[in-house]
Design an enzyme around this catalytic site. Structure first.
Site, mmCIF file in Angstrom:
data_model
loop_
_atom_site.group_PDB
_atom_site.id
_atom_site.type_symbol
_atom_site.label_atom_id
_atom_site.label_comp_id
_atom_site.label_asym_id
_atom_site.label_seq_id
_atom_site.Cartn_x
_atom_site.Cartn_y
_atom_site.Cartn_z
ATOM 1 N N LYS A 31 -130.553 57.014 41.886
ATOM 2 C CA LYS A 31 -131.795 56.530 42.507
ATOM 3 C C LYS A 31 -131.572 55.198 43.217
ATOM 4 O O LYS A 31 -132.012 55.017 44.345
ATOM 5 C CB LYS A 31 -132.904 56.345 41.444
ATOM 6 C CG LYS A 31 -133.248 57.610 40.671
ATOM 7 C CD LYS A 31 -134.469 57.419 39.780
ATOM 8 C CE LYS A 31 -134.300 56.380 38.680
ATOM 9 N NZ LYS A 31 -133.312 56.746 37.633
ATOM 10 N N ARG A 106 -142.845 56.474 35.665
ATOM 11 C CA ARG A 106 -142.003 57.077 34.636
ATOM 12 C C ARG A 106 -142.834 57.809 33.592
ATOM 13 O O ARG A 106 -142.270 58.354 32.642
ATOM 14 C CB ARG A 106 -141.208 55.991 33.952
ATOM 15 C CG ARG A 106 -139.729 55.947 34.354
ATOM 16 C CD ARG A 106 -139.170 54.731 33.686
ATOM 17 N NE ARG A 106 -137.784 54.727 33.437
ATOM 18 C CZ ARG A 106 -136.907 54.002 34.125
ATOM 19 N NH1 ARG A 106 -137.273 53.355 35.194
ATOM 20 N NH2 ARG A 106 -135.653 53.949 33.739
ATOM 21 N N ARG A 157 -120.113 52.788 33.245
ATOM 22 C CA ARG A 157 -120.513 51.785 34.239
ATOM 23 C C ARG A 157 -120.172 50.365 33.761
ATOM 24 O O ARG A 157 -120.444 49.991 32.630
ATOM 25 C CB ARG A 157 -122.018 51.905 34.473
ATOM 26 C CG ARG A 157 -122.570 50.995 35.528
ATOM 27 C CD ARG A 157 -123.854 51.527 36.118
ATOM 28 N NE ARG A 157 -124.925 51.776 35.159
ATOM 29 C CZ ARG A 157 -126.069 52.386 35.470
ATOM 30 N NH1 ARG A 157 -126.268 52.835 36.685
ATOM 31 N NH2 ARG A 157 -126.987 52.557 34.556
ATOM 32 N N ARG A 190 -123.914 46.767 30.798
ATOM 33 C CA ARG A 190 -125.342 46.493 30.563
ATOM 34 C C ARG A 190 -125.680 46.938 29.146
ATOM 35 O O ARG A 190 -125.259 48.033 28.736
ATOM 36 C CB ARG A 190 -126.164 47.328 31.564
ATOM 37 C CG ARG A 190 -127.041 46.531 32.481
ATOM 38 C CD ARG A 190 -127.566 47.377 33.606
ATOM 39 N NE ARG A 190 -128.528 48.388 33.177
ATOM 40 C CZ ARG A 190 -129.168 49.205 34.011
ATOM 41 N NH1 ARG A 190 -128.952 49.131 35.303
ATOM 42 N NH2 ARG A 190 -130.022 50.089 33.572
ATOM 43 N N ARG A 201 -132.380 56.792 25.919
ATOM 44 C CA ARG A 201 -133.036 56.770 27.238
ATOM 45 C C ARG A 201 -133.229 58.189 27.779
ATOM 46 O O ARG A 201 -134.233 58.488 28.428
ATOM 47 C CB ARG A 201 -132.196 55.952 28.231
ATOM 48 C CG ARG A 201 -132.256 54.458 27.945
ATOM 49 C CD ARG A 201 -131.206 53.706 28.734
ATOM 50 N NE ARG A 201 -131.538 53.530 30.130
ATOM 51 C CZ ARG A 201 -130.652 53.276 31.086
ATOM 52 N NH1 ARG A 201 -129.375 53.187 30.798
ATOM 53 N NH2 ARG A 201 -131.038 53.107 32.325
HETATM 54 P P1 AMP Z 1 -133.797 51.260 34.963
HETATM 55 O O1 AMP Z 1 -132.933 50.182 35.515
HETATM 56 O O2 AMP Z 1 -134.720 51.861 35.976
HETATM 57 O O3 AMP Z 1 -133.007 52.310 34.223
HETATM 58 O O4 AMP Z 1 -134.766 50.570 33.884
HETATM 59 C C1 AMP Z 1 -134.254 49.877 32.756
HETATM 60 C C2 AMP Z 1 -135.297 49.810 31.677
HETATM 61 O O5 AMP Z 1 -136.456 49.103 32.163
HETATM 62 C C3 AMP Z 1 -135.844 51.156 31.206
HETATM 63 O O6 AMP Z 1 -135.003 51.760 30.225
HETATM 64 C C4 AMP Z 1 -137.190 50.740 30.641
HETATM 65 O O7 AMP Z 1 -137.061 50.111 29.380
HETATM 66 C C5 AMP Z 1 -137.654 49.680 31.628
HETATM 67 N N1 AMP Z 1 -138.422 50.277 32.744
HETATM 68 C C6 AMP Z 1 -138.034 50.361 34.055
HETATM 69 N N2 AMP Z 1 -138.978 50.974 34.792
HETATM 70 C C7 AMP Z 1 -139.990 51.289 33.945
HETATM 71 C C8 AMP Z 1 -141.231 51.955 34.081
HETATM 72 N N3 AMP Z 1 -141.624 52.452 35.269
HETATM 73 N N4 AMP Z 1 -141.998 52.105 32.975
HETATM 74 C C9 AMP Z 1 -141.620 51.614 31.788
HETATM 75 N N5 AMP Z 1 -140.454 50.996 31.558
HETATM 76 C C10 AMP Z 1 -139.631 50.821 32.635
#
Ligand code: AMP
Length: 248
Positions: A31, A106, A157, A190, A201
């Protein structure tokens, strides 16, 4: 004060009104990569809720302090916190021709909130077709990738804390193990890319985010793309979806 990411607007090769674009997919589906390419080509901002939240965690803002532990265990930050954060971001001037949401919505609750929010934004712009188009119903591009490929992409990663370059120990290793090719800094993982957090996740994704596929399919907005193809091929199909959509 809450930190907002600034727009990653690159070379503008297309200045038409794109409208909202959503990239939907599990962790490491690509993404972020596709969002950056779309942002550069169409000159619209990439809004990554994960990036905004991480910036808030790093700056120890009120939102960051609330989100930190939740993110570290692979859960979702509550809808109301994330929706408020997105609402603020959508008001910024760079969203005036459209925007790409990467990692949002999400949950079905977030998707319903977004539909209502876009409708509200459109009603404030009655009579201005161009402004309405910028906040039209979104095009949703779903990237589909097999679980085992995702696992290798995530757990392999590594990133450079100095220059931000991303590596993968399976697919794109640095020349010297654990060291950035560009500046020699030790690479880091990370915290939410660890194997056990990845599994959590994915469970969260299946339970809370996958229902969005039906949500958007039922509304005729879903375009599905095989995310295991080379980046350029995924990009061509995503661009096709954006170019061909009939907004209003
Ligand atoms: P990402 O980098 O998009 O994988 O996001 C990392 C973390 O941020 C996720 O595992 C969630 O804990 C939080 N997060 C990101 N976007 C959202 C969202 N739209 N709703 C809730 N938590 C989010």
């Amino acid at each position: 004060m809450e930190v907002q990411t600034s727009a990653a607007v690159g070379v503008q090769t297309n200045t038409r009104i794109t409208g909202p674009i959503i990239l939907l997919g599990p962790p490491a589906a690509g993404k972020g990569t596709q969002a950056k390419l779309i942002a550069q080509t169409f000159g619209i901002p990439q809004i990554s809720t994960g990036d905004i939240l991480r910036a808030n965690v790093a700056q120890k803002t009120e939102l960051g302090l609330k989100a930190k532990a939740i993110m570290e265990r692979g859960d979702l930050v509550p809808d109301e916190l994330v929706c408020d954060m997105v609402a603020d971001r959508l008001l910024e001037a760079d969203c005036c021709r459209g925007f790409i949401l990467d990692g949002f919505p999400r949950t079905v609750g977030q998707a319903e909130w977004l539909d209502a929010q876009l409708e509200k934004m459109r009603s404030c712009k009655a009579g201005d077709m161009a402004a309405q188009k910028a906040c039209a119903a979104p095009v949703v591009i779903r990237l589909i990738v097999d679980y085992n490929v995702l696992r290798q992409r995530v757990t392999g990663r590594r990133s450079c804390p100095t220059c931000g370059r991303i590596y993968n120990v399976y697919f794109q290793p640095p020349k010297v193990q654990g060291i950035c090719d560009v500046d020699g800094t030790s690479l880091v993982t990370r915290p939410d890319d660890a194997e056990d957090v990845f599994a959590e996740r994915m469970k969260t994704y299946d339970r809370q985010t996958l229902p969005l596929v039906d949500y958007y399919r039922a509304r005729g907005r879903l375009v599905e793309v095989n995310g295991e193809q080379p980046v350029e091929e995924v990009m061509a199909q995503a661009f096709g979806a954006i170019e061909n959509v009939n907004r209003l």
